[in-house]
Design a protein around this motif. Structure first.
Motif, mmCIF file in Angstrom:
data_model
loop_
_atom_site.group_PDB
_atom_site.id
_atom_site.type_symbol
_atom_site.label_atom_id
_atom_site.label_comp_id
_atom_site.label_asym_id
_atom_site.label_seq_id
_atom_site.Cartn_x
_atom_site.Cartn_y
_atom_site.Cartn_z
ATOM 1 N N VAL A 329 0.863 -1.138 0.001
ATOM 2 C CA VAL A 329 0.071 0.045 0.023
ATOM 3 C C VAL A 329 0.785 1.323 0.086
ATOM 4 N N PHE A 330 0.733 2.236 -0.904
ATOM 5 C CA PHE A 330 1.169 3.366 -0.747
ATOM 6 C C PHE A 330 0.307 4.388 -0.130
ATOM 7 N N VAL A 331 0.647 5.389 0.644
ATOM 8 C CA VAL A 331 -0.097 6.205 1.387
ATOM 9 C C VAL A 331 0.373 7.807 0.986
ATOM 10 N N VAL A 332 -0.803 8.386 0.751
ATOM 11 C CA VAL A 332 -0.564 10.053 0.452
ATOM 12 C C VAL A 332 -1.272 10.678 1.249
ATOM 13 N N GLN A 333 -0.869 11.593 2.162
ATOM 14 C CA GLN A 333 -1.237 12.113 3.224
ATOM 15 C C GLN A 333 -1.018 13.458 3.584
ATOM 16 N N GLN A 366 2.471 16.730 14.001
ATOM 17 C CA GLN A 366 3.670 15.891 14.823
ATOM 18 C C GLN A 366 3.094 14.271 15.085
ATOM 19 N N GLU A 367 1.809 14.561 15.384
ATOM 20 C CA GLU A 367 1.079 13.305 15.877
ATOM 21 C C GLU A 367 1.031 12.308 14.273
ATOM 22 N N LEU A 368 0.550 13.107 13.488
ATOM 23 C CA LEU A 368 0.219 12.160 12.199
ATOM 24 C C LEU A 368 1.616 11.760 11.708
ATOM 25 N N ARG A 369 2.688 12.603 11.805
ATOM 26 C CA ARG A 369 3.895 12.241 11.186
ATOM 27 C C ARG A 369 4.436 10.743 11.874
ATOM 28 N N SER A 370 4.258 11.005 13.434
ATOM 29 C CA SER A 370 4.639 9.796 14.177
ATOM 30 C C SER A 370 3.957 8.338 13.717
ATOM 31 N N THR A 371 2.603 8.630 13.141
ATOM 32 C CA THR A 371 2.005 7.539 12.844
ATOM 33 C C THR A 371 2.258 6.951 11.348
ATOM 34 N N LEU A 372 2.998 7.700 10.830
ATOM 35 C CA LEU A 372 3.388 7.273 9.332
ATOM 36 C C LEU A 372 4.660 6.801 9.389
ATOM 37 N N GLY A 374 6.099 4.170 10.097
ATOM 38 C CA GLY A 374 6.345 2.665 9.685
ATOM 39 C C GLY A 374 5.665 2.413 8.423
ATOM 40 N N VAL A 375 5.384 3.539 7.676
ATOM 41 C CA VAL A 375 4.926 2.886 6.205
ATOM 42 C C VAL A 375 6.004 3.283 5.117
ATOM 43 N N GLN A 376 6.150 2.274 4.242
ATOM 44 C CA GLN A 376 7.124 1.934 3.499
ATOM 45 C C GLN A 376 7.214 3.055 2.447
ATOM 46 N N ALA A 377 6.003 3.033 1.593
ATOM 47 C CA ALA A 377 5.941 3.891 0.624
ATOM 48 C C ALA A 377 4.849 5.095 0.991
ATOM 49 N N LEU A 378 5.322 6.452 0.809
ATOM 50 C CA LEU A 378 4.831 7.381 1.415
ATOM 51 C C LEU A 378 5.138 8.729 0.561
ATOM 52 N N PHE A 379 3.835 9.767 0.544
ATOM 53 C CA PHE A 379 4.081 11.106 -0.028
ATOM 54 C C PHE A 379 3.554 11.813 1.178
ATOM 55 N N ALA A 380 4.003 12.475 1.860
ATOM 56 C CA ALA A 380 3.379 13.388 3.219
ATOM 57 C C ALA A 380 3.788 14.776 3.248
ATOM 58 N N PRO A 381 3.179 15.775 2.297
ATOM 59 C CA PRO A 381 3.569 17.133 2.187
ATOM 60 C C PRO A 381 3.016 17.674 3.563
ATOM 61 N N ALA A 382 3.866 18.767 3.966
ATOM 62 C CA ALA A 382 3.305 19.602 5.286
ATOM 63 C C ALA A 382 2.443 20.760 4.742
ATOM 64 N N CYS A 383 1.112 20.320 4.038
ATOM 65 C CA CYS A 383 0.206 21.304 3.599
ATOM 66 C C CYS A 383 -0.906 21.274 4.285
ATOM 67 N N LEU A 384 -1.920 22.579 4.238
ATOM 68 C CA LEU A 384 -3.109 22.426 4.887
ATOM 69 C C LEU A 384 -3.975 22.104 3.702
ATOM 70 N N SER A 385 -4.536 20.947 3.325
ATOM 71 C CA SER A 385 -5.402 20.705 2.384
ATOM 72 C C SER A 385 -6.110 19.334 2.467
ATOM 73 N N HIS A 386 -6.799 18.875 1.445
ATOM 74 C CA HIS A 386 -7.399 17.559 1.555
ATOM 75 C C HIS A 386 -7.646 16.912 0.153
ATOM 76 N N GLU A 387 -7.248 15.657 -0.175
ATOM 77 C CA GLU A 387 -7.337 14.843 -1.319
ATOM 78 C C GLU A 387 -6.247 15.514 -2.317
ATOM 79 N N LEU A 388 -5.760 14.479 -3.042
ATOM 80 C CA LEU A 388 -4.682 14.931 -4.001
ATOM 81 C C LEU A 388 -4.750 14.444 -5.494
ATOM 82 N N LEU A 389 -4.938 13.048 -5.434
ATOM 83 C CA LEU A 389 -4.914 12.111 -6.555
ATOM 84 C C LEU A 389 -5.679 12.733 -7.709
ATOM 85 N N THR A 390 -6.776 13.341 -7.751
ATOM 86 C CA THR A 390 -7.880 13.780 -8.621
ATOM 87 C C THR A 390 -7.807 14.979 -9.140
#
Length: 502
Positions: A329-333, A366-372, A374-390
């Motif tokens: 699983v790849f996580v975008v968050q 910080q809390e969200l960053r800590s839960t991520l 252990g995720v092997q495949a990840l794309f996590a920008p420090a932005c205030l937003s919601h949804e990206l793929l579409t």
């Protein structure tokens, strides 16, 4: 007519000495990167600018022919047919899998006959968890509970786009968009009865769509990417293993099933301001899911259910279900997800954010960053937003100099490399080996919203005017002098760093 054009063009293209030598020797033409594209468009105008990927000659002749067809129809008037760009609506034939109101479920599809890659996308759109919230939802957003007024076609954007300039790695895949009309985070298995006003059949809708796609070429697929945004992203976590197991049970063990989760990694954290669970916006996620999973007759993967017996609601939260999944699983968050802030009762309505809210927002990142971690495949920008793929601008966002399409391509390559090494293994694990210069775990380290200079454009919610990063942070209550003092630097230096995203 277009077949004649194809044959002529194929002869022209392959008779070119330079291109023929490249195709025979295995040297490939590089794709235009995001940065290269504008320059390329300035240098070359007219038909010659259409890109051909000769790697397809080696790995997939059908894919190469699709490109030739596109070239033919862009260059030659002898083909009167226009390439079909839109996804077309199909209702599921099995009438037992329905939307909330009993109307038929369905899917949109743009087929790519020569491709063995399939992208199935689960739409998002919150949920409802009791009769009152579902009645309100039916009044305000009926298209998320009924198929009665769905359009006959949809145009894909972002990773669903059929345009290689907007979607460089998935544009010529078979693309399927499954509208969200079950309001159950794609987990429900409860039909509508005389005693119940609504059906909740999200998990069964996915299975029925799969069954129909198996008659359209999915049975020959090499890769199936199950993707989704928001509630659809959480739906990917809940269904990716079940999709793989369903295909295996139907005898299609050769399909490599993967998941792509966009903005669906929610936290079961303490709200900034605790309120009664009266509606989907203000209700704490844990309380809403606890109510919903009973109301929907919600299903969770067996491995996660066993890890949380009696508290299966835990499986709706990414950091708890992710370790139990078998498929990659790849996580975008976004690190400062607007939907998470909303359910935590932080409402950015154009008013200044006071210090307590500002601290809460920083702590959330910080809390969200800590839960991520252990995720092997990840794309996590420090932005205030919601949804990206579409989003049509999904290629513009970068983390540490890498765009999301590039990161997904790296992930795809790492999984292919792993498959070659471990071809005898039935299941692929999360752990992947990145190719040199091809990062997989991308997460911003800067601590405040929009400290990444490639974040989406910020607009004042009252005036609609664009805001600079500095203006936005001041609007959010960011105290430049206080922060500079804490960092031991001059305020002007800090302002300069903020302006360029350092």
């Amino acid at each position: 007519m277009w077949r004649t054009c194809l044959l002529l063009l194929l002869l022209v293209q392959l008779s070119s000495p330079v291109e023929a030598r490249r195709a025979r020797s295995g040297r490939t033409q590089p794709r235009r990167t995001q940065q290269q594209a504008p320059a390329a468009r300035e240098r070359v105008e007219g038909p010659e600018s259409f890109p051909l990927d000769f790697t397809a000659v080696e790995s997939n002749m059908d894919s190469f022919m699709v490109q030739i067809k596109n070239l033919a129809q862009s260059l030659y008037p002898c083909s009167a047919q226009k390439l079909e760009q839109d996804m077309k609506l199909h209702f599921t034939k099995n009438a037992s899998a329905t939307c909330n109101d009993g109307s038929p479920a369905g899917y949109y599809i743009k087929e790519s006959k020569g491709s063995r890659r399939w992208l199935l996308f689960l739409e998002g759109g919150w949920y409802c968890f009791n009769k009152q919230t579902c009645d309100r939802r039916y009044e305000t957003t009926r298209n998320l509970m009924s198929s009665a007024k769905w359009p006959q076609t949809r145009r894909g954007r972002g990773i669903l786009s059929p345009q290689p300039e907007e979607n460089p790695h998935w544009w010529n895949a078979n693309i399927v968009f499954i509208p969200y009309c079950s309001s159950d985070v794609w987990s429900g298995a409860a039909p509508k009865t005389n005693q119940s006003d609504y059906a909740f059949m999200g998990s069964l809708i996915i299975k029925e769509v799969l069954n129909e796609l198996l008659t359209k070429g999915l049975q020959n697929a090499k890769v199936l990417l199950l993707a989704g945004s928001s509630a659809g992203g959480t739906g990917v976590l809940l269904n990716v293993d079940q999709v793989a197991e369903h295909l295996e049970s139907e005898g299609h063990r050769g399909v490599q099933v993967r998941g792509l989760v966009d903005s669906g990694w929610f936290l079961d954290n303490q709200q900034y301001k605790v309120t009664d669970c009266l509606d989907t916006i203000s209700c704490a996620p844990t309380e809403a899911i606890k109510k919903g999973i009973r109301f929907w007759d919600g299903l969770v993967p067996e491995s996660c259910r066993q890890a949380h017996v009696g508290e299966e609601w835990n499986c709706f939260f990414g950091y708890k279900i992710y370790p139990t999944l078998k498929r990659p699983v790849f996580v975008v968050q976004w690190l400062f997800d607007e939907a998470q802030l909303t359910v935590d009762n932080i409402h950015l309505t154009g008013h200044l954010v006071h210090e307590g809210q500002w601290r809460y927002i920083q702590n959330l990142g910080q809390e969200l960053r800590s839960t991520l971690g252990g995720v092997q495949a990840l794309f996590a920008p420090a932005c205030l937003s919601h949804e990206l793929l579409t989003r049509s601008t999904w290629m513009d966002i970068q983390v540490k100099g890498t765009s999301l399409p590039r990161a997904l391509h790296c992930w795809d390559r790492s999984l292919q490399n792993k498959l070659h090494i471990n071809s005898s293994h039935v299941h692929q694990k999360h752990k992947t080996t990145p190719t040199r210069g091809c990062p997989l775990h991308l997460i911003d380290s800067c601590p405040w919203p929009h400290c990444n200079p490639s974040c989406p454009t910020i607009r004042d919610q009252l005036t609609g005017q664009e805001m600079s990063v500095v203006q936005f942070l001041k609007h959010m209550g960011f105290d430049v002098k206080k922060m500079a003092q804490q960092q031991g630097m001059d305020p002007r230096t800090l302002l300069g760093m903020l302006s360029d995203g350092s």
